[in-house]
Design a protein around this motif. Structure first.
Motif, PDB file in Angstrom:
ATOM      1  N   GLN A 261       0.831  -1.532   0.370  1.00  0.00           N
ATOM      2  CA  GLN A 261       0.277   0.078  -0.411  1.00  0.00           C
ATOM      3  C   GLN A 261       0.923   1.618   0.227  1.00  0.00           C
ATOM      4  OE1 GLN A 261      -0.639  -2.677   1.596  1.00  0.00           O
ATOM      5  NE2 GLN A 261      -2.857  -3.227   1.883  1.00  0.00           N
ATOM      6  N   PHE A 262       2.424   1.561   0.740  1.00  0.00           N
ATOM      7  CA  PHE A 262       2.510   2.752   0.910  1.00  0.00           C
ATOM      8  C   PHE A 262       3.433   3.034  -0.635  1.00  0.00           C
ATOM      9  CE2 PHE A 262       6.189  -1.149  -0.099  1.00  0.00           C
ATOM     10  CZ  PHE A 262       6.880  -0.315  -0.867  1.00  0.00           C
ATOM     11  N   ILE A 263       3.327   1.883  -1.659  1.00  0.00           N
ATOM     12  CA  ILE A 263       3.729   2.513  -2.758  1.00  0.00           C
ATOM     13  C   ILE A 263       2.062   3.477  -3.664  1.00  0.00           C
ATOM     14  CG2 ILE A 263       3.904   1.577  -5.438  1.00  0.00           C
ATOM     15  CD1 ILE A 263       4.897  -0.909  -4.518  1.00  0.00           C
ATOM     16  N   LEU A 264       1.232   3.075  -3.672  1.00  0.00           N
ATOM     17  CA  LEU A 264      -0.272   3.814  -3.443  1.00  0.00           C
ATOM     18  C   LEU A 264       0.583   5.222  -3.049  1.00  0.00           C
ATOM     19  CD1 LEU A 264      -2.675   1.717  -4.054  1.00  0.00           C
ATOM     20  CD2 LEU A 264      -0.851   2.147  -5.552  1.00  0.00           C
ATOM     21  N   TYR A 265       0.801   5.539  -1.979  1.00  0.00           N
ATOM     22  CA  TYR A 265       1.762   6.506  -1.219  1.00  0.00           C
ATOM     23  C   TYR A 265       2.278   7.102  -1.780  1.00  0.00           C
ATOM     24  CZ  TYR A 265      -3.008   5.145   2.325  1.00  0.00           C
ATOM     25  OH  TYR A 265      -3.572   5.250   3.168  1.00  0.00           O
ATOM     26  N   TYR A 266       3.154   6.119  -1.965  1.00  0.00           N
ATOM     27  CA  TYR A 266       4.362   7.211  -2.761  1.00  0.00           C
ATOM     28  C   TYR A 266       4.094   8.167  -3.705  1.00  0.00           C
ATOM     29  CZ  TYR A 266       8.899   7.830  -4.761  1.00  0.00           C
ATOM     30  OH  TYR A 266       9.664   7.655  -5.500  1.00  0.00           O
ATOM     31  N   TYR A 267       3.514   7.378  -4.499  1.00  0.00           N
ATOM     32  CA  TYR A 267       2.037   7.964  -5.783  1.00  0.00           C
ATOM     33  C   TYR A 267       1.810   9.263  -5.508  1.00  0.00           C
ATOM     34  CZ  TYR A 267       4.826   4.498  -9.227  1.00  0.00           C
ATOM     35  OH  TYR A 267       5.412   4.258  -9.953  1.00  0.00           O
ATOM     36  N   LEU A 268       0.920   9.372  -4.824  1.00  0.00           N
ATOM     37  CA  LEU A 268       0.524  10.148  -4.519  1.00  0.00           C
ATOM     38  C   LEU A 268       1.147  11.207  -4.393  1.00  0.00           C
ATOM     39  CD1 LEU A 268      -2.636   8.342  -2.470  1.00  0.00           C
ATOM     40  CD2 LEU A 268      -2.918   9.408  -4.804  1.00  0.00           C
ATOM     41  N   VAL A 269       1.738  10.977  -3.139  1.00  0.00           N
ATOM     42  CA  VAL A 269       3.047  12.359  -2.543  1.00  0.00           C
ATOM     43  C   VAL A 269       3.337  12.833  -3.496  1.00  0.00           C
ATOM     44  CG1 VAL A 269       4.966  13.203  -1.058  1.00  0.00           C
ATOM     45  CG2 VAL A 269       3.275  11.499  -0.465  1.00  0.00           C
ATOM     46  N   GLY A 270       4.143  11.668  -4.785  1.00  0.00           N
ATOM     47  CA  GLY A 270       5.129  12.068  -5.773  1.00  0.00           C
ATOM     48  C   GLY A 270       4.268  12.833  -6.715  1.00  0.00           C
ATOM     49  N   ALA A 271       3.617  12.202  -7.190  1.00  0.00           N
ATOM     50  CA  ALA A 271       2.995  13.654  -7.888  1.00  0.00           C
ATOM     51  C   ALA A 271       2.657  14.453  -8.451  1.00  0.00           C
ATOM     52  CB  ALA A 271       0.674  12.655  -8.288  1.00  0.00           C
ATOM     53  N   ILE A 272       2.360  14.862  -6.671  1.00  0.00           N
ATOM     54  CA  ILE A 272       2.304  16.532  -6.067  1.00  0.00           C
ATOM     55  C   ILE A 272       4.204  16.965  -6.332  1.00  0.00           C
ATOM     56  CG2 ILE A 272       1.387  18.106  -4.628  1.00  0.00           C
ATOM     57  CD1 ILE A 272      -0.363  15.991  -3.737  1.00  0.00           C
ATOM     58  N   ALA A 273       4.963  16.357  -6.144  1.00  0.00           N
ATOM     59  CA  ALA A 273       5.916  17.399  -6.203  1.00  0.00           C
ATOM     60  C   ALA A 273       7.000  17.327  -7.079  1.00  0.00           C
ATOM     61  CB  ALA A 273       6.932  16.280  -4.702  1.00  0.00           C
ATOM     62  N   PHE A 274       6.294  16.072  -7.873  1.00  0.00           N
ATOM     63  CA  PHE A 274       6.866  16.217  -9.284  1.00  0.00           C
ATOM     64  C   PHE A 274       6.111  17.428 -10.488  1.00  0.00           C
ATOM     65  CE2 PHE A 274       8.851  11.940  -9.033  1.00  0.00           C
ATOM     66  CZ  PHE A 274      10.497  12.627  -8.686  1.00  0.00           C
ATOM     67  N   GLY A 275       4.903  17.648  -9.877  1.00  0.00           N
ATOM     68  CA  GLY A 275       3.948  18.415 -10.659  1.00  0.00           C
ATOM     69  C   GLY A 275       4.596  19.745  -9.938  1.00  0.00           C
ATOM     70  N   LEU A 276       5.030  20.212  -8.897  1.00  0.00           N
ATOM     71  CA  LEU A 276       5.440  21.566  -8.677  1.00  0.00           C
ATOM     72  C   LEU A 276       6.599  21.705  -9.392  1.00  0.00           C
ATOM     73  CD1 LEU A 276       4.353  21.280  -4.271  1.00  0.00           C
ATOM     74  CD2 LEU A 276       2.956  22.415  -6.602  1.00  0.00           C
ATOM     75  N   LEU A 277       8.037  20.659  -9.032  1.00  0.00           N
ATOM     76  CA  LEU A 277       8.728  20.978  -9.843  1.00  0.00           C
ATOM     77  C   LEU A 277       8.339  21.220 -11.476  1.00  0.00           C
ATOM     78  CD1 LEU A 277      12.055  20.666  -9.665  1.00  0.00           C
ATOM     79  CD2 LEU A 277      11.398  18.092 -10.062  1.00  0.00           C
ATOM     80  N   GLN A 278       7.956  20.613 -12.250  1.00  0.00           N
ATOM     81  CA  GLN A 278       7.360  20.979 -13.458  1.00  0.00           C
ATOM     82  C   GLN A 278       6.819  22.523 -13.430  1.00  0.00           C
ATOM     83  OE1 GLN A 278       8.015  19.125 -14.962  1.00  0.00           O
ATOM     84  NE2 GLN A 278       7.710  16.511 -13.975  1.00  0.00           N
ATOM     85  N   LEU A 279       5.975  22.730 -12.428  1.00  0.00           N
ATOM     86  CA  LEU A 279       6.055  24.174 -12.311  1.00  0.00           C
ATOM     87  C   LEU A 279       7.251  25.034 -12.210  1.00  0.00           C
ATOM     88  CD1 LEU A 279       2.246  23.790 -10.221  1.00  0.00           C
ATOM     89  CD2 LEU A 279       3.090  24.158 -12.957  1.00  0.00           C
ATOM     90  N   TYR A 280       7.753  24.855 -11.195  1.00  0.00           N
ATOM     91  CA  TYR A 280       9.006  25.539 -11.494  1.00  0.00           C
ATOM     92  C   TYR A 280       9.863  25.897 -12.588  1.00  0.00           C
ATOM     93  CZ  TYR A 280      13.741  26.187  -9.798  1.00  0.00           C
ATOM     94  OH  TYR A 280      15.251  26.568  -9.491  1.00  0.00           O
ATOM     95  N   TRP A 281      10.168  24.365 -13.104  1.00  0.00           N
ATOM     96  CA  TRP A 281      11.151  24.449 -14.568  1.00  0.00           C
ATOM     97  C   TRP A 281      10.269  25.024 -15.153  1.00  0.00           C
ATOM     98  CZ3 TRP A 281      12.400  18.696 -13.663  1.00  0.00           C
ATOM     99  CH2 TRP A 281      13.085  18.290 -13.281  1.00  0.00           C
ATOM    100  N   THR A 282       9.171  25.307 -15.085  1.00  0.00           N
ATOM    101  CA  THR A 282       8.068  26.328 -16.704  1.00  0.00           C
ATOM    102  C   THR A 282       8.102  27.725 -15.962  1.00  0.00           C
ATOM    103  OG1 THR A 282       6.035  24.315 -16.090  1.00  0.00           O
ATOM    104  CG2 THR A 282       5.654  27.073 -16.679  1.00  0.00           C
ATOM    105  N   SER A 283       8.470  27.792 -15.280  1.00  0.00           N
ATOM    106  CA  SER A 283       8.438  29.506 -14.460  1.00  0.00           C
ATOM    107  C   SER A 283       9.934  30.132 -14.973  1.00  0.00           C
ATOM    108  CB  SER A 283       8.865  29.683 -12.742  1.00  0.00           C
ATOM    109  OG  SER A 283       9.551  28.837 -12.383  1.00  0.00           O
ATOM    110  N   THR A 284      10.760  29.037 -15.420  1.00  0.00           N
ATOM    111  CA  THR A 284      12.233  29.365 -16.262  1.00  0.00           C
ATOM    112  C   THR A 284      12.151  29.056 -17.363  1.00  0.00           C
ATOM    113  OG1 THR A 284      13.258  27.956 -14.347  1.00  0.00           O
ATOM    114  CG2 THR A 284      14.403  28.063 -15.933  1.00  0.00           C
ATOM    115  N   ILE A 285      12.031  28.591 -18.016  1.00  0.00           N
ATOM    116  CA  ILE A 285      11.100  28.528 -19.195  1.00  0.00           C
ATOM    117  C   ILE A 285      11.112  30.107 -19.142  1.00  0.00           C
ATOM    118  CG2 ILE A 285       9.932  27.156 -21.286  1.00  0.00           C
ATOM    119  CD1 ILE A 285      10.156  25.051 -19.598  1.00  0.00           C
ATOM    120  N   ALA A 286       9.480  29.800 -18.831  1.00  0.00           N
ATOM    121  CA  ALA A 286       8.729  31.506 -18.782  1.00  0.00           C
ATOM    122  C   ALA A 286       9.388  32.181 -18.878  1.00  0.00           C
ATOM    123  CB  ALA A 286       7.391  32.077 -18.252  1.00  0.00           C
ATOM    124  N   ASN A 287      10.818  32.751 -17.896  1.00  0.00           N
ATOM    125  CA  ASN A 287      11.578  33.726 -17.548  1.00  0.00           C
ATOM    126  C   ASN A 287      12.946  33.853 -19.026  1.00  0.00           C
ATOM    127  OD1 ASN A 287      12.712  35.861 -16.722  1.00  0.00           O
ATOM    128  ND2 ASN A 287      14.589  34.714 -16.045  1.00  0.00           N
TER     129      ASN A 287
END
Length: 295
Positions: A261-287
């Motif tokens: 079950q911990f793997i599903l929790y890992y994916y739930l947290v990871g999807a948000i964490a990596f999603g925020l990282l994508q947004l951070y990189w998007t701000s760099t691209i926009a700049n």
């Protein structure tokens, strides 16, 4: 055995030889790195690196915007990375859009998307693990790549892939997260080459780099921002549905993947964490886009 069981019971054959595949894949990427490094040093066909990528311990910069010596390590890194990225990206296109070569991607039901097995999805997960594993260790020896954000990215992506192919969990989503989303990085390989080794104006190399900048920005925003959150929302709904159904009966998560079950929790947290990282990189691209149009 019914069709549902075929897709939900762990495919033991697929787990055999994973260690050997990982060793072979790591060896191939290392060989490509070593060969590229050797050829770039022997024939000196790589343009001089930009001034900020000089070997600070050995180069004496007297003027200009280019280094007096080459950086074959940066060139070789791009060659190894490019091979791995192209491999998982190609397989993901074939699998996600269900070309004849890959066959049907199990994804019609929640159970198929959570437990389903697919040969190409397994290859993508293993391929991405090899890439992240190799990238993590090779980056330790290249100062431009040895930074906390990227090392953590490689480590956690490798863990994501490992959990996926070793437990046959969320292979459907692995096709997108570990393969399709990497398409933007194919363009990034050429963008980074242009950053490390600035092309002469008007050369074919310059044209490729400029086209790649546009391709990278478009594909990154489409795949790693828009599609990323659409697919993540769907995955969230699937995981919550599986949790809701998990009553320890036959066919439930606790029976099919006991103790995982911990793997599903890992994916739930990871999807948000990596999603925020994508947004951070998007701000760099926009700049970067803003700076480009300000000239």
């Amino acid at each position: 055995m019914g069709s549902d069981e075929i897709h939900t019971i762990v495919n033991s054959k697929a787990l055999r030889g994973n260690t050997l595949k990982i060793l072979w894949g790591t060896a191939i990427l290392t060989l490509v790195y070593g060969l590229s490094y050797y050829l770039a040093t022997l024939f000196d066909f790589v343009p001089p690196p930009a001034i900020e990528f000089c070997n600070t311990d050995t180069d004496v910069v007297t003027g200009g915007d280019k280094c007096p010596t080459n950086r074959p390590d940066l060139f070789a890194f791009q060659m190894g990375s490019g091979l791995a990225i192209f491999y998982v990206s190609f397989l993901s296109v074939v699998a996600w859009y269900q070309f004849k070569q890959s066959g049907r991607l199990p994804g019609d039901t929640v159970e198929e998307r959570i437990f389903g097995y697919h040969n190409y999805a397994q290859k993508i997960a293993i391929g991405n693990f090899i890439f992240q594993f190799w990238d993590f260790f090779i980056s330790l020896f290249i100062r431009e790549h040895c930074n906390t954000i990227m090392l953590c990215h490689h480590l956690f992506t490798a863990m994501t892939a490992w959990f996926c192919f070793q437990n046959q969990i969320l292979l459907y989503y692995a096709v997108f997260y570990l393969g399709l989303s990497e398409i933007s990085s194919i363009f990034l390989v050429f963008v980074d080459l242009g950053k490390y080794f600035p092309p002469p104006d008007g050369s074919w190399y310059h044209v490729v780099v400029e086209i790649s900048k546009v391709g990278f920005a478009v594909m990154f925003i489409w795949l790693r921002v828009i599609m990323w959150f659409i697919v993540s929302f769907k995955m969230y709904l699937d995981i919550f549905e599986i949790f809701k159904k998990d009553d320890n009966s036959k066919g439930s998560f606790s029976r099919l993947r006991p103790g995982k079950q911990f793997i599903l929790y890992y994916y739930l947290v990871g999807a948000i964490a990596f999603g925020l990282l994508q947004l951070y990189w998007t701000s760099t691209i926009a700049n970067e886009i803003r700076i480009f149009f300000s000239y």
